[in-house]
Motif scaffolding. Structure first.
Motif, PDB file in Angstrom:
ATOM      1  N   GLU A  12       0.802  -1.228   0.000  1.00  0.00           N
ATOM      2  CA  GLU A  12       0.000   0.000   0.000  1.00  0.00           C
ATOM      3  C   GLU A  12       0.836   1.281   0.000  1.00  0.00           C
ATOM      4  OE1 GLU A  12      -3.429   0.555  -0.053  1.00  0.00           O
ATOM      5  OE2 GLU A  12      -3.534  -1.550  -0.613  1.00  0.00           O
ATOM      6  N   ASP A  13       1.855   1.360   0.840  1.00  0.00           N
ATOM      7  CA  ASP A  13       2.604   2.608   1.005  1.00  0.00           C
ATOM      8  C   ASP A  13       3.918   2.637   0.223  1.00  0.00           C
ATOM      9  OD1 ASP A  13       0.656   3.615   2.742  1.00  0.00           O
ATOM     10  OD2 ASP A  13       1.568   2.581   4.449  1.00  0.00           O
ATOM     11  N   LEU A  14       4.157   1.646  -0.625  1.00  0.00           N
ATOM     12  CA  LEU A  14       5.400   1.612  -1.398  1.00  0.00           C
ATOM     13  C   LEU A  14       5.309   2.514  -2.625  1.00  0.00           C
ATOM     14  CD1 LEU A  14       6.589  -2.113  -1.635  1.00  0.00           C
ATOM     15  CD2 LEU A  14       7.543  -0.283  -0.242  1.00  0.00           C
ATOM     16  N   GLU A  15       6.394   3.227  -2.891  1.00  0.00           N
ATOM     17  CA  GLU A  15       6.497   3.972  -4.140  1.00  0.00           C
ATOM     18  C   GLU A  15       6.499   2.962  -5.292  1.00  0.00           C
ATOM     19  OE1 GLU A  15       6.880   7.328  -4.655  1.00  0.00           O
ATOM     20  OE2 GLU A  15       6.589   7.685  -2.510  1.00  0.00           O
ATOM     21  N   ALA A  16       5.988   3.364  -6.436  1.00  0.00           N
ATOM     22  CA  ALA A  16       5.890   2.465  -7.588  1.00  0.00           C
ATOM     23  C   ALA A  16       7.262   1.929  -7.998  1.00  0.00           C
ATOM     24  CB  ALA A  16       5.225   3.181  -8.761  1.00  0.00           C
ATOM     25  N   GLU A  17       8.285   2.775  -7.991  1.00  0.00           N
ATOM     26  CA  GLU A  17       9.627   2.340  -8.385  1.00  0.00           C
ATOM     27  C   GLU A  17      10.157   1.269  -7.445  1.00  0.00           C
ATOM     28  OE1 GLU A  17       8.677   5.519  -8.089  1.00  0.00           O
ATOM     29  OE2 GLU A  17       8.786   6.202 -10.178  1.00  0.00           O
ATOM     30  N   LEU A  18       9.915   1.441  -6.151  1.00  0.00           N
ATOM     31  CA  LEU A  18      10.370   0.454  -5.174  1.00  0.00           C
ATOM     32  C   LEU A  18       9.592  -0.854  -5.322  1.00  0.00           C
ATOM     33  CD1 LEU A  18      12.225  -0.255  -2.857  1.00  0.00           C
ATOM     34  CD2 LEU A  18      10.585   0.801  -1.287  1.00  0.00           C
ATOM     35  N   LEU A  19       8.308  -0.754  -5.573  1.00  0.00           N
ATOM     36  CA  LEU A  19       7.490  -1.951  -5.773  1.00  0.00           C
ATOM     37  C   LEU A  19       8.002  -2.742  -6.983  1.00  0.00           C
ATOM     38  CD1 LEU A  19       5.104  -3.745  -5.020  1.00  0.00           C
ATOM     39  CD2 LEU A  19       3.622  -2.162  -6.292  1.00  0.00           C
ATOM     40  N   ALA A  20       8.346  -2.048  -8.058  1.00  0.00           N
ATOM     41  CA  ALA A  20       8.881  -2.721  -9.247  1.00  0.00           C
ATOM     42  C   ALA A  20      10.210  -3.405  -8.918  1.00  0.00           C
ATOM     43  CB  ALA A  20       9.061  -1.725 -10.389  1.00  0.00           C
ATOM     44  N   LEU A  21      11.053  -2.757  -8.135  1.00  0.00           N
ATOM     45  CA  LEU A  21      12.337  -3.358  -7.752  1.00  0.00           C
ATOM     46  C   LEU A  21      12.151  -4.586  -6.863  1.00  0.00           C
ATOM     47  CD1 LEU A  21      14.466  -0.158  -7.096  1.00  0.00           C
ATOM     48  CD2 LEU A  21      14.786  -1.833  -8.936  1.00  0.00           C
ATOM     49  N   VAL A  22      11.192  -4.532  -5.961  1.00  0.00           N
ATOM     50  CA  VAL A  22      10.921  -5.686  -5.102  1.00  0.00           C
ATOM     51  C   VAL A  22      10.390  -6.847  -5.945  1.00  0.00           C
ATOM     52  CG1 VAL A  22       9.540  -6.545  -3.161  1.00  0.00           C
ATOM     53  CG2 VAL A  22      10.582  -4.280  -3.032  1.00  0.00           C
ATOM     54  N   ALA A  23       9.531  -6.544  -6.906  1.00  0.00           N
ATOM     55  CA  ALA A  23       9.022  -7.596  -7.800  1.00  0.00           C
ATOM     56  C   ALA A  23      10.178  -8.205  -8.598  1.00  0.00           C
ATOM     57  CB  ALA A  23       7.957  -7.031  -8.739  1.00  0.00           C
ATOM     58  N   ASP A  24      11.053  -7.355  -9.132  1.00  0.00           N
ATOM     59  CA  ASP A  24      12.232  -7.859  -9.852  1.00  0.00           C
ATOM     60  C   ASP A  24      13.079  -8.764  -8.957  1.00  0.00           C
ATOM     61  OD1 ASP A  24      11.786  -6.651 -12.332  1.00  0.00           O
ATOM     62  OD2 ASP A  24      12.884  -4.829 -11.775  1.00  0.00           O
ATOM     63  N   SER A  25      13.269  -8.352  -7.717  1.00  0.00           N
ATOM     64  CA  SER A  25      14.064  -9.144  -6.774  1.00  0.00           C
ATOM     65  C   SER A  25      13.424 -10.496  -6.503  1.00  0.00           C
ATOM     66  CB  SER A  25      14.237  -8.382  -5.456  1.00  0.00           C
ATOM     67  OG  SER A  25      14.944  -7.180  -5.662  1.00  0.00           O
ATOM     68  N   ALA A  26      12.110 -10.513  -6.379  1.00  0.00           N
ATOM     69  CA  ALA A  26      11.401 -11.782  -6.164  1.00  0.00           C
ATOM     70  C   ALA A  26      11.639 -12.711  -7.346  1.00  0.00           C
ATOM     71  CB  ALA A  26       9.908 -11.531  -5.956  1.00  0.00           C
ATOM     72  N   GLY A  27      11.642 -12.166  -8.537  1.00  0.00           N
ATOM     73  CA  GLY A  27      11.919 -12.980  -9.720  1.00  0.00           C
ATOM     74  C   GLY A  27      13.339 -13.511  -9.726  1.00  0.00           C
ATOM     75  N   LEU A  28      14.281 -12.681  -9.312  1.00  0.00           N
ATOM     76  CA  LEU A  28      15.677 -13.116  -9.278  1.00  0.00           C
ATOM     77  C   LEU A  28      15.899 -14.213  -8.251  1.00  0.00           C
ATOM     78  CD1 LEU A  28      17.448  -9.661  -9.675  1.00  0.00           C
ATOM     79  CD2 LEU A  28      17.319 -11.504 -11.368  1.00  0.00           C
ATOM     80  N   LEU A  29      15.162 -14.166  -7.143  1.00  0.00           N
ATOM     81  CA  LEU A  29      15.278 -15.222  -6.130  1.00  0.00           C
ATOM     82  C   LEU A  29      14.716 -16.546  -6.637  1.00  0.00           C
ATOM     83  CD1 LEU A  29      14.478 -13.532  -2.707  1.00  0.00           C
ATOM     84  CD2 LEU A  29      16.648 -14.477  -3.491  1.00  0.00           C
ATOM     85  N   GLY A  30      13.756 -16.466  -7.530  1.00  0.00           N
ATOM     86  CA  GLY A  30      13.220 -17.677  -8.148  1.00  0.00           C
ATOM     87  C   GLY A  30      12.317 -18.513  -7.276  1.00  0.00           C
ATOM     88  N   SER A  31      11.736 -17.920  -6.268  1.00  0.00           N
ATOM     89  CA  SER A  31      10.877 -18.685  -5.374  1.00  0.00           C
ATOM     90  C   SER A  31       9.415 -18.630  -5.815  1.00  0.00           C
ATOM     91  CB  SER A  31      10.984 -18.133  -3.951  1.00  0.00           C
ATOM     92  OG  SER A  31      10.032 -18.754  -3.125  1.00  0.00           O
ATOM     93  N   PRO A  32       8.810 -19.788  -6.099  1.00  0.00           N
ATOM     94  CA  PRO A  32       7.393 -19.806  -6.482  1.00  0.00           C
ATOM     95  C   PRO A  32       6.454 -19.314  -5.376  1.00  0.00           C
ATOM     96  CG  PRO A  32       8.435 -21.927  -6.954  1.00  0.00           C
ATOM     97  CD  PRO A  32       9.422 -21.103  -6.179  1.00  0.00           C
ATOM     98  N   ASP A  33       6.970 -19.145  -4.149  1.00  0.00           N
ATOM     99  CA  ASP A  33       6.137 -18.627  -3.062  1.00  0.00           C
ATOM    100  C   ASP A  33       5.580 -17.237  -3.388  1.00  0.00           C
ATOM    101  OD1 ASP A  33       6.774 -20.936  -1.696  1.00  0.00           O
ATOM    102  OD2 ASP A  33       8.320 -19.981  -0.453  1.00  0.00           O
ATOM    103  N   SER A  34       6.247 -16.508  -4.282  1.00  0.00           N
ATOM    104  CA  SER A  34       5.817 -15.159  -4.650  1.00  0.00           C
ATOM    105  C   SER A  34       4.818 -15.140  -5.799  1.00  0.00           C
ATOM    106  CB  SER A  34       7.037 -14.318  -5.049  1.00  0.00           C
ATOM    107  OG  SER A  34       7.969 -14.257  -4.008  1.00  0.00           O
ATOM    108  N   ASN A  35       4.550 -16.269  -6.410  1.00  0.00           N
ATOM    109  CA  ASN A  35       3.699 -16.301  -7.598  1.00  0.00           C
ATOM    110  C   ASN A  35       2.338 -15.641  -7.398  1.00  0.00           C
ATOM    111  OD1 ASN A  35       5.626 -17.586  -9.125  1.00  0.00           O
ATOM    112  ND2 ASN A  35       4.623 -19.586  -9.096  1.00  0.00           N
TER     113      ASN A  35
END
Length: 173
Positions: A12-35
């Motif tokens: 809710e309170d994340l800036e859009a740029e930070l949210l995109a970076l966190v999503a990118d990081s989740a992809g780099l970690l490769g964990s299906p828990d984030s799907n």
């Protein structure tokens, strides 16, 4: 992975740029828990396209085939998520996935956006198999000069993935 998933859940309170970076990081970690949360973000039209595109790309990087139906649905979204979905399908779709390959072929042959057509070609090359290769060969025969290099690259990817299927011979015809 759990921390990133929690951050994505409480976005809710994340800036859009930070949210995109966190999503990118989740992809780099490769964990299906984030799907689950990445799919939610990818479809959330209240978010900027670049954030939704980052979530979509992350789904492809994770590589879990269970997200394939969501990625196919994202092909009907705005331009950035659509491009990201095409690319992501190249990482998760199976060579026997007729529905997914057909949808990418339709995008390759009919999308108004040239980069979307290029991304569809590369995705088909990554997926490989006889259906994708046949579609790429057929498209190559009819393609304009701007798309042909992308199709040649895609055919090379498909051939590399299938240990020499003879796709490169189609380029010489």
């Amino acid at each position: 992975g759990a921390l990133l998933t929690r951050i994505l859940d409480d976005r809710e309170d994340l800036e859009a740029e930070l949210l995109a970076l966190v999503a990118d990081s989740a992809g780099l970690l490769g964990s299906p828990d984030s799907n689950r949360i990445l799919v939610e973000i990818a479809f959330d039209r209240s978010l900027p396209q670049f954030v939704r595109s980052a979530a979509t790309s992350a789904l492809g990087r994770i590589g879990d085939p269970s997200v394939t139906p969501a990625l196919v649905s994202l092909l009907d979204m705005e331009i950035e998520p659509r491009r990201a979905a095409a690319t992501a399908l190249g990482y998760v779709a199976h060579p026997t996935a007729v529905r997914e390959i057909s949808r990418l072929v339709r995008m390759l042959n009919h999308d108004d956006d040239a980069p979307s057509r290029q991304f569809a070609a590369i995705a088909l090359g990554r997926i490989g198999g006889s259906n994708a290769s046949e579609a790429l060969i057929n498209a190559f025969a009819q393609a304009d000069d701007a798309l042909r290099p992308w199709l040649a690259l895609a055919l090379g990817l498909a051939e590399r993935g299938s240990a020499g299927s003879g796709n490169s011979e189609a380029l010489l015809r």
